[in-house]
Design an enzyme around this catalytic site. Sequence first.
Site, PDB file in Angstrom:
ATOM      1  CB  SER A  63      -0.629  -0.179   0.860  1.00 50.63           C
ATOM      2  OG  SER A  63      -0.147  -0.146   2.265  1.00 50.63           O
ATOM      3  CG  HIS A  93      -2.755  -0.690  -2.756  1.00 53.48           C
ATOM      4  ND1 HIS A  93      -3.198   0.700  -3.337  1.00 53.48           N
ATOM      5  CD2 HIS A  93      -3.058  -1.157  -2.393  1.00 53.48           C
ATOM      6  CE1 HIS A  93      -3.240   0.888  -2.045  1.00 53.48           C
ATOM      7  NE2 HIS A  93      -3.200  -0.211  -1.374  1.00 53.48           N
ATOM      8  CD  GLU A 132      -3.463   3.188  -5.792  1.00 53.80           C
ATOM      9  OE1 GLU A 132      -3.455   4.667  -5.319  1.00 53.80           O
ATOM     10  OE2 GLU A 132      -3.822   2.815  -4.233  1.00 53.80           O
ATOM     11  CG  ASN A 134      -2.921   4.225   1.094  1.00 56.40           C
ATOM     12  OD1 ASN A 134      -4.151   3.792   1.151  1.00 56.40           O
ATOM     13  ND2 ASN A 134      -2.613   2.548   0.676  1.00 56.40           N
TER      14      ASN A 134
HETATM   15  N1  CAA Z   1     -16.379  -9.783   0.818  1.00 57.35           N
HETATM   16  C1  CAA Z   1     -18.006  -9.422  -0.336  1.00 57.35           C
HETATM   17  N2  CAA Z   1     -18.486  -9.051  -0.134  1.00 57.35           N
HETATM   18  C2  CAA Z   1     -18.851  -8.637   0.665  1.00 57.35           C
HETATM   19  C3  CAA Z   1     -17.689  -7.808   1.307  1.00 57.35           C
HETATM   20  C4  CAA Z   1     -16.954  -9.051   1.787  1.00 57.35           C
HETATM   21  N3  CAA Z   1     -15.766  -9.435   2.094  1.00 57.35           N
HETATM   22  N4  CAA Z   1     -18.243  -7.238   2.407  1.00 57.35           N
HETATM   23  C5  CAA Z   1     -19.525  -6.423   2.031  1.00 57.35           C
HETATM   24  N5  CAA Z   1     -19.299  -6.795   1.114  1.00 57.35           N
HETATM   25  C6  CAA Z   1     -20.711  -6.852   0.499  1.00 57.35           C
HETATM   26  C7  CAA Z   1     -22.139  -6.763   0.797  1.00 57.35           C
HETATM   27  O1  CAA Z   1     -22.517  -8.535   0.718  1.00 57.35           O
HETATM   28  C8  CAA Z   1     -22.771  -6.392  -0.098  1.00 57.35           C
HETATM   29  O2  CAA Z   1     -23.625  -6.553  -1.153  1.00 57.35           O
HETATM   30  P1  CAA Z   1     -24.898  -6.319  -1.978  1.00 57.35           P
HETATM   31  O3  CAA Z   1     -24.601  -4.876  -2.127  1.00 57.35           O
HETATM   32  O4  CAA Z   1     -24.786  -7.410  -2.821  1.00 57.35           O
HETATM   33  O5  CAA Z   1     -25.893  -5.933  -1.521  1.00 57.35           O
HETATM   34  C9  CAA Z   1     -22.075  -4.739   0.653  1.00 57.35           C
HETATM   35  O6  CAA Z   1     -20.603  -5.681  -0.052  1.00 57.35           O
HETATM   36  C10 CAA Z   1     -22.745  -4.425   0.976  1.00 57.35           C
HETATM   37  O7  CAA Z   1     -22.141  -5.024   2.703  1.00 57.35           O
HETATM   38  P2  CAA Z   1     -23.105  -4.202   3.912  1.00 57.35           P
HETATM   39  O8  CAA Z   1     -24.087  -4.088   3.491  1.00 57.35           O
HETATM   40  O9  CAA Z   1     -22.970  -6.178   4.345  1.00 57.35           O
HETATM   41  O10 CAA Z   1     -22.074  -3.653   4.652  1.00 57.35           O
HETATM   42  P3  CAA Z   1     -22.201  -1.707   3.736  1.00 57.35           P
HETATM   43  O11 CAA Z   1     -23.155  -1.296   3.260  1.00 57.35           O
HETATM   44  O12 CAA Z   1     -21.801  -1.365   5.493  1.00 57.35           O
HETATM   45  O13 CAA Z   1     -20.852  -1.565   3.055  1.00 57.35           O
HETATM   46  C11 CAA Z   1     -18.463  -1.745   2.776  1.00 57.35           C
HETATM   47  C12 CAA Z   1     -19.242  -2.422   4.016  1.00 57.35           C
HETATM   48  C13 CAA Z   1     -18.423  -2.376   1.748  1.00 57.35           C
HETATM   49  C14 CAA Z   1     -16.909  -1.860   3.743  1.00 57.35           C
HETATM   50  C15 CAA Z   1     -18.095  -0.092   2.764  1.00 57.35           C
HETATM   51  O14 CAA Z   1     -18.863   0.773   4.545  1.00 57.35           O
HETATM   52  C16 CAA Z   1     -17.542   0.962   2.690  1.00 57.35           C
HETATM   53  O15 CAA Z   1     -17.421   0.591   1.132  1.00 57.35           O
HETATM   54  N6  CAA Z   1     -16.511   1.130   3.488  1.00 57.35           N
HETATM   55  C17 CAA Z   1     -15.137   1.554   2.710  1.00 57.35           C
HETATM   56  C18 CAA Z   1     -14.569   0.837   3.011  1.00 57.35           C
HETATM   57  C19 CAA Z   1     -13.176   1.754   1.980  1.00 57.35           C
HETATM   58  O16 CAA Z   1     -13.037   2.904   1.731  1.00 57.35           O
HETATM   59  N7  CAA Z   1     -12.656   0.520   1.556  1.00 57.35           N
HETATM   60  C20 CAA Z   1     -10.688   1.012   1.381  1.00 57.35           C
HETATM   61  C21 CAA Z   1     -10.020   1.269   2.348  1.00 57.35           C
HETATM   62  S1  CAA Z   1      -8.709   1.528   1.753  1.00 57.35           S
HETATM   63  C22 CAA Z   1      -6.881   0.626   1.505  1.00 57.35           C
HETATM   64  O17 CAA Z   1      -7.678  -0.985   1.587  1.00 57.35           O
HETATM   65  C23 CAA Z   1      -6.362   0.893   0.981  1.00 57.35           C
HETATM   66  C24 CAA Z   1      -5.096   0.464   1.988  1.00 57.35           C
HETATM   67  O18 CAA Z   1      -3.996   0.601   1.132  1.00 57.35           O
HETATM   68  C25 CAA Z   1      -4.927   1.009   3.649  1.00 57.35           C
END
Ligand code: CAA
Length: 297
Positions: free
Chosen positions: A125, A146, A158, A196
């Site tokens: 990352s 990424h 990315e 990031n």
């Molecule tokens: N595998 C498969 N499907 C998943 C899943 C997983 N691990 N986690 C969630 N889902 C699916 C759910 O089944 C649901 O599907 P539908 O749209 O078909 O209904 C959908 O994702 C939404 O999930 P939930 O209803 O359970 O929960 P939510 O609406 O609260 O969403 C979330 C959860 C997707 C995590 C949302 O909160 C989100 O987008 N959060 C932000 C995530 C983010 O910013 N990620 C980037 C982090 S930075 C990074 O990764 C870079 C780094 O290097 C640090």
Amino acid sequence: MATASPITIQTVGVIGAGQMGSGIAHVCALAGYDVHMSDLDQTVLERALGLIDQNMTRQVARGRVKQEDKDVALKRITIGTNYDLFNATDFVIEAATEREEIKRDIFKKLIPHLKPSAMIASNTSSISITRLATSTDRPEHFIGMHFMNPVPVMTLVEVIRGIATDEPTYQSVRDLSLKLGKTPVGAEDFPGFIVNRILLPMINEAIYTLHEGVGSVDAIDTAMHLGANHPMGPLALADFIGLDTCLSIMQVLYEGLADSKYRPCPLLVKYVEAGWLGRKSNRGFYDYRGEKPVPTR
Ligand code: CAA
């Protein structure tokens, strides 16, 4: 200059069966690739297979994936603790712990097992792709790929070219990202790349806001959730990413860009020192041990 064609990828290797590695194996298998996944520990690998099964089941239940596609995809994943697994792979993605010495050691051990044409990507990352490439025998076939967490849901990849990365490798990884149903975005090899570089200072600022008492955990997260339409507040997101990972990315930005505006918040350092690393350790800015997450401040 003649442009060589992209290299065709049929089998993908994944090193590291944590949250990111298992997510990468999940999407590659669903897209029709044979996947070989390795980790130091067989139990971790078995747990990762269980998690992939569970997450695919969730996609089947929501009508996003067909049951028969899930069954076939799961059979495409093989696991093992030995790098012999990668003898015939076209492309290996390293998704191990975010520590440079660990990644360098993995590449050194991996190289003797690879065929000469195999490409290698790191899911790092924030660590320099150009620098990581020097611990391989093929910097021209080395690249950053990424993924975002959770990998099955987030559609961005990315793609980061090191100084030596050649065009066919870059094109192959862009093509692979598209075949996985993701949108590739090219980023230059500077600390934190794009996501990031922007996201982590925002999270770090949210922790300063908490540290200085401007708002509680709940107030800060509600403010950004409702006030900026973020799917989760910055402190909940920090717990989701892992506070140790957040700290290590801030350190890379601070040291790599030599600018005090990236200094990690002392409160973030304290949480990491306490072993409160977020969801993975059941405690961070929230306590996850009960039925519902409870703010710890
Ligand atoms: N595998 C498969 N499907 C998943 C899943 C997983 N691990 N986690 C969630 N889902 C699916 C759910 O089944 C649901 O599907 P539908 O749209 O078909 O209904 C959908 O994702 C939404 O999930 P939930 O209803 O359970 O929960 P939510 O609406 O609260 O969403 C979330 C959860 C997707 C995590 C949302 O909160 C989100 O987008 N959060 C932000 C995530 C983010 O910013 N990620 C980037 C982090 S930075 C990074 O990764 C870079 C780094 O290097 C640090």
